[in-house]
Design an enzyme around this catalytic site. Structure first.
Site, mmCIF file in Angstrom:
data_model
loop_
_atom_site.group_PDB
_atom_site.id
_atom_site.type_symbol
_atom_site.label_atom_id
_atom_site.label_comp_id
_atom_site.label_asym_id
_atom_site.label_seq_id
_atom_site.Cartn_x
_atom_site.Cartn_y
_atom_site.Cartn_z
ATOM 1 N N ALA A 132 -47.506 -57.137 37.841
ATOM 2 C CA ALA A 132 -47.128 -56.170 38.894
ATOM 3 C C ALA A 132 -48.296 -55.726 39.775
ATOM 4 O O ALA A 132 -48.108 -54.870 40.642
ATOM 5 C CB ALA A 132 -46.405 -54.949 38.325
ATOM 6 N N ALA A 133 -49.481 -56.310 39.587
ATOM 7 C CA ALA A 133 -50.608 -55.930 40.463
ATOM 8 C C ALA A 133 -50.292 -56.332 41.908
ATOM 9 O O ALA A 133 -50.565 -55.577 42.847
ATOM 10 C CB ALA A 133 -51.892 -56.593 39.987
ATOM 11 N N GLY A 134 -49.692 -57.510 42.079
ATOM 12 C CA GLY A 134 -49.303 -57.959 43.426
ATOM 13 C C GLY A 134 -48.228 -57.043 44.009
ATOM 14 O O GLY A 134 -48.189 -56.791 45.218
ATOM 15 N N ASP A 135 -47.358 -56.535 43.131
ATOM 16 C CA ASP A 135 -46.277 -55.663 43.613
ATOM 17 C C ASP A 135 -46.833 -54.327 44.108
ATOM 18 O O ASP A 135 -46.422 -53.834 45.160
ATOM 19 C CB ASP A 135 -45.257 -55.422 42.485
ATOM 20 C CG ASP A 135 -44.589 -56.715 42.056
ATOM 21 O OD1 ASP A 135 -44.421 -57.603 42.911
ATOM 22 O OD2 ASP A 135 -44.247 -56.848 40.861
HETATM 23 O O1 RIB Z 1 -44.435 -59.266 39.600
HETATM 24 C C1 RIB Z 1 -44.127 -58.991 38.261
HETATM 25 C C2 RIB Z 1 -42.666 -59.168 38.024
HETATM 26 O O2 RIB Z 1 -42.321 -60.531 38.195
HETATM 27 C C3 RIB Z 1 -42.197 -58.828 36.639
HETATM 28 O O3 RIB Z 1 -41.879 -57.467 36.496
HETATM 29 C C4 RIB Z 1 -41.032 -59.774 36.421
HETATM 30 O O4 RIB Z 1 -39.805 -59.131 36.317
HETATM 31 C C5 RIB Z 1 -41.076 -60.762 37.579
HETATM 32 O O5 RIB Z 1 -40.123 -60.470 38.523
#
Ligand code: RIB
Length: 302
Positions: free
Chosen positions: A246-249
């Site tokens: 989730a760092a990219g998120d």
């Molecule tokens: O970017 C991380 C996410 O990628 C995870 O939470 C997983 O669900 C996938 O979608």
């Protein structure tokens, strides 16, 4: 009241196991206890932007099942509007299988489930997309739905093409995107250009894209911002990551948050590399997403 940011994307239940090393093909390894964590690139970006202080709506689909209810509850607990989080009766909520190794790197396999049912019709009248200042898109929903959302969005369209789509990307989509945020691998797949292994090659490749601005994320090396035909490299803080999930998120959410606040792309990326780095200093997708105060605290301690 219109939200600052509309996120159109996926919601997954992450099934996570910590391992010493990610297994090779054909190898079996033993790991730690199974953890069930709220995730999905779309939902992660929605929660990240909400924790950074913005008003956010999530547009997506989950199954009509316990996992869907769990993911919706977590979004709502974080203040995300879920009026346009739809339920699919016949298909389960998306699931991601994740192995995280001891240096924080991971591998992820996604079973999209209800995410793949989010249709162009579902999004074309969704008010948050029509009204939000920023529309944040990824690629864990059908590409035609991403295109439909980009078509109707009135605000700034930010597309994080993760995971890199296997199919050819409609040129119209790239034209509609105001800010493209791929990582190095996604840039390679998106452009069909072989291995991109230098800053010069990244810049040369980005120049072939029709998007007005692009930010290429480089993990521990930070990011490159390309806008107005000028490239700026933003280094990342030096840290020892626990879990890069989730760092990219959170990076993408921080870009959207900063653009709502009127920052330029370089300022936005300077903040986003810190938010992304701070995310890797805690475990799990949504549990690791920091508030603005936590970014500074974690980087000081980490
Ligand atoms: O970017 C991380 C996410 O990628 C995870 O939470 C997983 O669900 C996938 O979608």
């Amino acid at each position: 009241m219109p939200v600052d940011i509309a996120v159109v994307g996926s919601c997954n239940l992450d099934l996570v196991v910590n391992v010493e090393h990610i297994p090779l093909v054909g190898q079996t390894v033993l790991g730690g206890d199974l953890q069930q964590i709220p995730g999905g690139k779309g939902a992660n970006q929605a929660v990240a932007a909400a924790r950074l202080g913005k008003s956010v709506a999530m547009v997506g689909r989950v199954g009509d099942d316990e996992n869907g209810t769990f993911l919706q509850t977590i979004l709502e607990e974080n203040g995300v509007n879920t009026e346009y989080l739809l339920r699919t009766a016949s298909i389960p909520t998306g699931v991601a299988l994740i192995a995280v190794q001891s240096d924080g790197d991971n591998v992820i396999v996604v079973s999209p489930g209800a995410n793949s049912e989010l249709s162009p019709e579902d999004v074309m009248d969704a008010l948050p997309i029509l009204e939000a200042k920023m529309v944040l898109l990824q690629a864990e929903i059908p590409i035609e739905t991403v295109l439909s959302a980009a078509r109707v969005a009135k605000g700034t369209v930010i597309w994080n093409p993760a995971p890199a789509p296997e199919e050819t990307i409609p040129l119209e989509l790239l034209d509609l995107v105001d800010v493209l945020i791929p990582n190095q691998r996604e840039l390679e797949l998106l452009t069909g250009i072989g291995t991109i292994n230098s800053l010069e090659k990244i810049i040369e490749t980005v120049k072939t894209l029709p998007c007005s601005s692009t930010i290429v994320t480089l993990g521990a090396q930070g990011a490159v911002v390309m806008a107005n035909n000028e490239a700026v490299h933003i280094p990342a803080p030096e840290i020892s990551p626990i879990d890069t999930t989730a760092a990219g998120d959170s990076f993408c959410a921080a870009i959207a948050e900063s653009l709502v606040d009127g920052k330029d792309l370089v300022e936005a990326a300077q903040w986003a590399v810190q938010v992304g780095a701070a995310t890797t200093l805690a475990a799990g997708a949504q549990p690791s997403l920091p508030t603005s105060e936590e970014v500074a605290q974690r980087l000081k301690n980490g």
